[in-house]
Design a protein around this motif. Structure first.
Motif, PDB file in Angstrom:
ATOM      1  N   LEU A 274       0.845  -1.212   0.000  1.00 10.78           N
ATOM      2  CA  LEU A 274       0.000   0.000   0.000  1.00 10.78           C
ATOM      3  C   LEU A 274       0.871   1.249   0.000  1.00 10.78           C
ATOM      4  O   LEU A 274       0.657   2.201  -0.756  1.00 10.78           O
ATOM      5  CB  LEU A 274      -0.870   0.041   1.265  1.00 10.78           C
ATOM      6  N   ARG A 277       2.860   1.800  -3.321  1.00  5.42           N
ATOM      7  CA  ARG A 277       1.971   2.288  -4.383  1.00  5.42           C
ATOM      8  C   ARG A 277       1.656   3.765  -4.146  1.00  5.42           C
ATOM      9  O   ARG A 277       1.679   4.593  -5.055  1.00  5.42           O
ATOM     10  CB  ARG A 277       0.667   1.470  -4.394  1.00  5.42           C
ATOM     11  N   GLU A 365      -7.064  -0.076   0.774  1.00  5.32           N
ATOM     12  CA  GLU A 365      -6.727   0.535  -0.528  1.00  5.32           C
ATOM     13  C   GLU A 365      -7.540   1.821  -0.702  1.00  5.32           C
ATOM     14  O   GLU A 365      -7.047   2.832  -1.203  1.00  5.32           O
ATOM     15  CB  GLU A 365      -7.113  -0.415  -1.676  1.00  5.32           C
ATOM     16  N   ASP A 369      -6.438   5.583  -1.538  1.00  8.43           N
ATOM     17  CA  ASP A 369      -6.953   6.307  -2.718  1.00  8.43           C
ATOM     18  C   ASP A 369      -7.526   7.659  -2.311  1.00  8.43           C
ATOM     19  O   ASP A 369      -7.340   8.659  -3.010  1.00  8.43           O
ATOM     20  CB  ASP A 369      -8.020   5.472  -3.439  1.00  8.43           C
TER      21      ASP A 369
END
Ligand code: PLP
Length: 389
Positions: A274, A277, A365, A369
């Motif tokens: 996580l 990214r 996630e 985001d």
């Protein structure tokens, strides 16, 4: 902002209380005895505290008998950072404390040492403690004043960088010094063993792992070498820390400690995925972004960044208005944001400051985001020269 969904990405400041810890605490609150009483009610509390001691010991790779409960890591640090020790019945003097420049204030303030008895160990621009400088400092230590004591944290709360504590321990041992490791941010996040580190003492806090605030521990290597008590009174905790134990808080600490050591590797792999990214995307969104400690051994949950043109305090408020809790360096009790002493120690322009995003076991996630969407908007506003707040 009532009603607005919030995204909590400030786990290094404190982790939300885990459901298991909450349940254990509520159950403990209903036990009515005093753990020092010999009757059944008292013994029930004593058994609960002894169990908690075993769980916290496992977390630290230590013996249960070597765990002294305190009101948190700050108290544990103040207890151990003292010139006055006992080796069994024999008094032992510590002449000077050497603390790394990136320690949390709980350690950096030097506990019960006079200010002039405290020296700072510098860190390198990488954010790693300078072990050559440590050797030089210890070589110059005046042994006639007493033993040297060295305090280096296992993982830094701002950058997440894991420090070379085993190597530091070897240097301290060579000089016959005492070695204290603040393991507050590392405990439950990376494997921890006081013996493997070869530390004399570890400092722990419950609330970074999902336990309650206001509980912690000083873990010692043995029972013979111990600091003079900080809190005197009825002789609880074998006389090392008096005062009736906060059994409910310790039950919560134990539940969090049990949960933290489960699936540590899988959890870390997920969080690192996580986090990586998130960092890749942040770099693509904002030119000039600096991620402190990227590429260094780091806690898998932590990102500490600086973005030219975005002051950390302004950035923190901007994220807060977006419904996202991040931190501008370490949280002070006053809520004010001071220049990061960690960035200063790394030789970075601390005036700009840094923003810390720290994830936890329940971060999703979707949380990342939401953070990235907000980051994109804030970074774009910064580019346009509009106040980010
Ligand atoms: N040490 C480190 C590295 C920390 O991050 C903290 C908490 O912010 C502390 C010590 C102090 O812990 P406590 O809040 O339990 O006193």
């Amino acid at each position: 902002m009532p009603g607005r969904p919030r995204t909590y990405l400030d786990w290094n400041a404190t982790a939300p209380l885990m459901a298991d810890a909450r349940e254990a605490m509520i159950a403990a609150l209903d036990l009515s005895g005093n753990p020092s009483s010999v009757h059944g009610e008292g013994r029930a509390l004593r058994a609960l505290i002894d169990g908690a001691r075993r769980d916290v010991a496992v977390l630290a790779g230590a013996e249960a008998a070597h765990v002294t409960f305190t009101s948190g890591a700050t108290e544990a640090a103040n207890m151990v950072l003292t010139p006055d020790f006992r080796m069994g019945r024999t008094p032992l003097k510590v002449g000077r404390l050497y603390v790394s420049a990136i320690e949390h204030p709980a350690v950096r303030e030097g506990g019960r040492f006079e200010k002039e008895q405290v020296s700072e160990i510098p860190v390198m621009p990488s954010g790693v403690v300078d072990l050559v400088a440590l050797e030089t400092l210890l070589e110059a230590h005046d042994a006639s004043s007493g033993l040297p004591m060295v305090a280096i944290m296992l993982a830094n709360n701002e950058t997440g960088i894991v420090q070379p504590v085993r190597e530091a321990a070897a240097i301290v041992r060579k000089r016959g010094g005492l070695f204290v490791v603040d393991a507050v941010q590392a405990a439950g996040r990376i494997p921890l063993s006081i013996g493997e580190i070869d530390a004399d003492f570890l400092v722990l806090s419950a609330h970074k792992l999902g336990g309650p605030k206001g509980a912690g521990a000083l873990v010692s290597r043995g029972e013979v070498l111990m600091p003079a008590p900080l809190i005197h009174g009825g002789g609880q905790e074998k006389g090392h820390r008096s005062g009736t134990e906060n059994a409910a808080a310790l039950a919560g600490f134990a539940a969090a400690a049990r949960a933290a050591r489960e699936d540590i590797e899988a959890r870390n792999a997920r969080l690192a995925g996580l986090r990586d990214r998130m960092e890749d995307r942040m770099k693509a969104l904002a030119g000039g972004l600096v991620i402190h400690g990227q590429g260094m051994p780091r806690l898998s949950n932590t990102t500490f960044f600086s973005l030219p043109g975005l002051k950390s305090e302004t950035g923190q408020i901007a994220f807060d208005l977006e419904g996202i809790a991040v931190s501008a360096g370490s949280a002070c009790s006053s809520g004010k944001v001071g220049a990061s002493h960690v960035l200063t120690a790394m030789g970075f322009d601390a005036a700009l400051g840094g923003l810390r995003v720290s994830l936890g076991p329940t971060t999703t996630e979707a949380d990342v985001d939401r953070f990235l969407d907000a980051f994109a908007r804030i970074a774009a506003r910064r580019r346009q020269g509009v106040s980010a707040a």
